[in-house]
Motif scaffolding. Sequence first.
Motif, short mmCIF file in Angstrom:
data_model
loop_
_atom_site.label_atom_id
_atom_site.label_comp_id
_atom_site.label_asym_id
_atom_site.label_seq_id
_atom_site.Cartn_x
_atom_site.Cartn_y
_atom_site.Cartn_z
N UNK A 15 -69.26 27.56 -5.41
CA UNK A 15 -70.25 28.22 -6.43
C UNK A 15 -70.87 29.28 -6.43
N UNK A 16 -70.42 29.58 -7.78
CA UNK A 16 -71.11 30.94 -8.70
C UNK A 16 -72.08 31.66 -8.99
N UNK A 17 -72.28 32.67 -8.86
CA UNK A 17 -73.10 33.92 -9.05
C UNK A 17 -73.76 33.78 -10.85
N UNK A 18 -74.38 35.00 -11.12
CA UNK A 18 -74.88 34.49 -12.41
C UNK A 18 -73.14 35.16 -13.22
N UNK A 19 -72.20 36.45 -12.70
CA UNK A 19 -71.61 37.22 -13.74
C UNK A 19 -69.98 36.21 -12.95
N UNK A 20 -70.12 34.58 -12.32
CA UNK A 20 -68.68 34.37 -11.60
C UNK A 20 -68.13 35.01 -10.85
N UNK A 21 -69.08 35.60 -9.98
CA UNK A 21 -68.62 35.26 -7.90
C UNK A 21 -68.92 34.93 -7.77
N UNK A 22 -67.80 33.98 -6.58
CA UNK A 22 -67.65 33.10 -5.96
C UNK A 22 -68.62 33.42 -4.60
N UNK A 23 -69.76 32.82 -4.30
CA UNK A 23 -70.63 33.63 -3.41
C UNK A 23 -70.71 31.83 -2.18
N UNK A 24 -70.05 30.59 -2.39
CA UNK A 24 -70.19 30.18 -0.90
C UNK A 24 -68.52 29.31 -1.30
N UNK A 25 -67.85 29.08 -0.74
CA UNK A 25 -66.32 28.06 -0.59
C UNK A 25 -66.00 27.36 0.38
N UNK A 26 -65.79 26.49 -0.08
CA UNK A 26 -65.56 25.57 1.34
C UNK A 26 -63.56 24.49 1.06
N UNK A 27 -63.23 25.09 2.01
CA UNK A 27 -61.17 24.70 1.73
C UNK A 27 -61.32 23.45 2.87
N UNK A 28 -60.77 21.77 2.25
CA UNK A 28 -60.34 21.39 3.23
C UNK A 28 -58.87 20.60 2.98
N UNK A 29 -58.14 20.94 3.58
CA UNK A 29 -56.78 19.80 3.24
C UNK A 29 -56.87 19.10 4.09
N UNK A 30 -56.24 17.93 3.62
CA UNK A 30 -55.85 16.28 4.43
C UNK A 30 -54.49 16.63 4.47
N UNK A 31 -54.05 15.65 5.20
CA UNK A 31 -52.37 15.07 5.77
C UNK A 31 -52.14 16.63 6.48
N UNK A 32 -52.14 17.42 7.28
CA UNK A 32 -51.36 17.97 7.57
C UNK A 32 -51.92 18.48 8.47
N UNK A 33 -52.95 17.80 9.11
CA UNK A 33 -52.89 18.02 10.43
C UNK A 33 -54.12 16.69 11.13
N UNK A 34 -53.81 16.12 12.89
CA UNK A 34 -53.84 14.79 13.06
C UNK A 34 -55.95 14.36 12.50
N UNK A 35 -56.61 15.61 11.91
CA UNK A 35 -57.93 15.19 10.96
C UNK A 35 -57.59 16.16 9.91
N UNK A 36 -58.77 15.86 8.52
CA UNK A 36 -58.63 16.67 8.22
C UNK A 36 -59.32 18.61 8.78
N UNK A 37 -58.51 19.21 7.87
CA UNK A 37 -59.43 20.04 8.24
C UNK A 37 -59.95 21.54 7.57
#
Lengths: 290, 761
Positions: free
Chosen positions: A202-224
Amino acid sequence: MSHVEFIAPTKPEQAAAALLAGGAHARPLSGGTDLLVQLRSGRLPPGLIVDLKRIPEAIGIRQEGGGFVIGAATPGAALSEHRALGLAWPGVVEAANLIGSTQVQGRASMAGNLCNASPAADSVPALVAARATCVIVGPGGRRTAPVGSIAIGPGRTSLAPGEFVLEIHLPPRPARSGDAYLRLIPRTEMDIAVVGAGVNLTLDGDGVVTEAHVALGAVAPTVLLVADAGAALIGTKADEAALAALDAAARAACNPISDKRGTIEYRTKIAGVLARRAATIAYGRAEKRA
Amino acid sequence: MSDVLERPAAAPLDDGQLKVVGTRPVRPDGAEKVTGKAMYGADLALPGQLVGKIKRSPHPHARIVSIDTRRARALPGVKAVVTAADFPDLASEEYEAGESASNLRDLSLNVMARDKALYDGHAVAAVAATSSAIADEALELITVEYEVLPHVTDVEASMASDAPVLHAHLFTQGLAEKPSAPSNIAKRNEIKRGDLEAGFAEADVVVEGRYTTAAVHQGYIEPHACVASFGADGQCQVWSSSQGQFMIRTYCAKILALESSDIRVTPAEIGGGFGGKTTVYLEPVALALSRQCGHPVKMVMTRDEVFRATGPTSGAVVEVKLGAKSDGTLIAADVVLKYQAGAFPGSPVGAGSMTALACYDIPNFSIVGYDVVTNTPKVAAYRAPGAPISAFGVESAVDDMALKLGMDPIALREKNAVRDGVKASYGPTYRNIGYVETLEAIKTHPHYAAPLGPNQGRGVAVGFWFNVGGESTAAVNLNEDGTAVVISGNPDIGGSRASMAMMAAEVLGLPVEKVRPIVADTASIGFSMLTGGSRTTFATGMAVTQAAQKVVEDLKRRAAMLMDVAVDEVEFVNGAAVCRDPAKASLTVAELAAKAAQTGGPIGAQVSLNAQGAGPGFGVHVCDVEVDPETGHVTVLRYTAAQDVGKAIHPSYVEGQVQGGVAQGVGWALNEEYIFDRSGRMENPGFLDYRVPVASDLPMIDAVLVEVANPRHPFGAKGVGEVPIVPPLAAVANAVRGAIGRRLTDLPLSPPKIRAAIDAG
Ligand SMILES: Cc1cc2nc3c(=O)[nH]c(=O)nc-3n(C[C@H](O)[C@H](O)[C@H](O)COP(=O)(O)OP(=O)(O)OC[C@H]3O[C@@H](n4cnc5c(N)ncnc54)[C@H](O)[C@@H]3O)c2cc1C
């Protein structure tokens, strides 16, 4: 049991009771694109199949409380046809739509993808990045749990005997939010992710990221869910330095195996590449969603 | 009647006059296939039919100490159980019936292991039961005691002196001295010309490379399937999907010590073969089970069984050294080929050797080939067997040579191209070949001049295949209404029904819709060799054409009788007998057919022949790829394949052959491979992890048909089905080299390998 029994209850409580009574060889069925394949190949012994598709809450997409409720057995094709869902959560929809082919999309569900508990399941990183939750029905009633808590290892879930997922909930979407999912497969379709990456921001009005979630699959026994990778984006405009930090954080979080589908070294590198590319796409989408 | 055609048949019919040949009618077998009505191997059901299943070794190499089938036999619903003890122990004998000679003893041991299991998936016992579940349970109840032996799956590891020996009786053939110890090297072959050392001494530029390919499967969509029924009087019937019903009959007769006249084999529709269905796996087992219980037995493989127990083609190592003068003249070539044969001798290294330099006119060369047994499934023919592998090495090296010389890759090939009158590297002198025309077709194609973007590369490669003729029988019968039936003994794996009907229609002057082609069982038509070697349109087409010509001669004779004129007064024009005397009314085929009873009875002819003079085929391919430098993923952007096809009888199906060959070759180049774990078991026996290309992996493949007629075929046809799989491995690898600036030599070029090569700088 040397044969298959099949029931299709219409009430969640009936399904939970049947699953509990059926014991170890009882299984919920959504699309069946994993379950039936596993039964036919002999990987699973025959037993009781409890079809969820006749339960009204388990089918369809509903807009509730600013978010979306997706019935557990809703097939991928229905997700792709839902305009509002596609506008709000393009990353989740594109991840679910990567599953299989047109034929498979007519059946395959996200809850089935989740509860099959493959580390390479395509829709799960996108759902985890989206902070999705699920409503679980069991003999003791209903509870809510984060999507990321369902799989506990390859083929294993945290669901108790008799429990199944009834709904998946996507939270309300602030303006200027975007998500994206990318996977690497050697072919172009009909394949299992060597690595998958989902990014939601999610970005603020200036285009700065205010919230970010990153998840990875197939690189560990469960999704990270990689907190450091999300943190690398927050406070930035997803510029090159931020993306490099994200790439490094994603790689650092990887704990993959080497197998016929990819080596540890390769999977780790690709996790960084895909996280970076997915973040760029998600950022572009967020900018467009005023 | 049997004709051995040592000289050209009648000159090819003049192109300008052809009405049917060269057009694109709807295929006669199309509607049945697209509506799901066609009967494939697994579609037949007979009354009282049982389910047959095979128990397979989980070990890649093990001595079979004992097999106890008593508990399985006692299970209710189990009607028959067989092991090697139920098959005759055959003597070693080479026999020609498939695409190449097979050793009958090996063939029989591959169908059912006797003393040793030689690969993961090797059949050790079989059951027939009243249901699939009972058959599965019976397999579990069979106890096999194994003494597990050390195994070897890799070709070079198997050649090492300390490798576990698969066959104590196997001594390397082709050595100057008979070896004193058994070895996994079944055979060494050699082709030589000129003086290799002198050649390299004269060379200004030398390139060298070592190339490896993985074992790959033909990947036909239809798994092997059959129904067999052994009669109380010893008369057997087999229905099965294969590339040759006569091949099935011969092998079943040999393996079970039966007579050919006791076996009738009906060909089912075939869902792909590509060479892989030129041998037997299930049929003798189903017959043995049926013999034991008297019921028909149906056997259908799973995909897992297809991968583990039926023929892939060889994994291989290819070493190439080339020497050229600075003007681009190739002056010396040294090629070493090491091909995996699987559990029994018989890799396609012989054909790999013969084809390796077949496109080049090089004065000094040596080609040495090794046929090496390994604890992997016995290889089977796969489209141009052996040729894609050696071409991968040679064409990669030629590409490097062009780079080193600063020459255009097509110009380098043109400069060294074989032409009519040149003695081929494998012996004969070329006649009527269309190789330079095919090079020209690519050189002048817009694809070759199209610009490339960043991370994109273009690769060129060429390929050769002999094509064969051989024994065929065909019959053409006129029906009473003037329509016709064409009967052949060759399963239609590539559109041959269409081409047979078209050639007959052309000769008879009938519209193709009035000619119905069928593929008959072994008791309904004379012998034909199997559909393989790209022989059917050439050889069986020749038999069909000659049979139709006989019918025409007969029609002229009958017309003369009806017109009351001498035979030489009658000509056959556009489907009618026409008299030179305009006062006499012409008689159409339909009119003559209606009067058949008056003129001597039914009208029809059968021709059996051994066709000689199949024209060799050449292909020139150009491929563009884009490589994602961060992931190593390759996208094939554009592909153009030109091929000398002699004469395209049905151009769409010829183009389809070219496109199919390219698709398989691209899969071989990019992702397909047998992966074995450390215990010698195949890790990817399914289409999820054995990655054939899917439709979205490929661009539209542009097939350019070059037609340099083969004068030995009535319409000028050459074989077309195998050539197109020969160049793609190198065409793709050369394109990848162009895109990333580095040479990769180890197939498949899967993303991890490419990314590692890029990272290695
Ligand atoms: C040809 C093919 C291609 C495929 N390609 C992909 C791909 O690209 N990416 C990918 O990720 N997957 C792929 N798959 C796997 C599969 O399609 C997906 O995992 C799919 O999302 C499963 O959903 P389903 O509804 O069919 O699940 P089902 O088969 O019905 O169920 C899967 C598992 O979850 C359990 N289950 C189902 N619903 C519930 C529930 N509501 N609550 C609790 N447990 C439940 C079942 O008991 C079973 O164990 C492919 C499968 C096939 C056959």
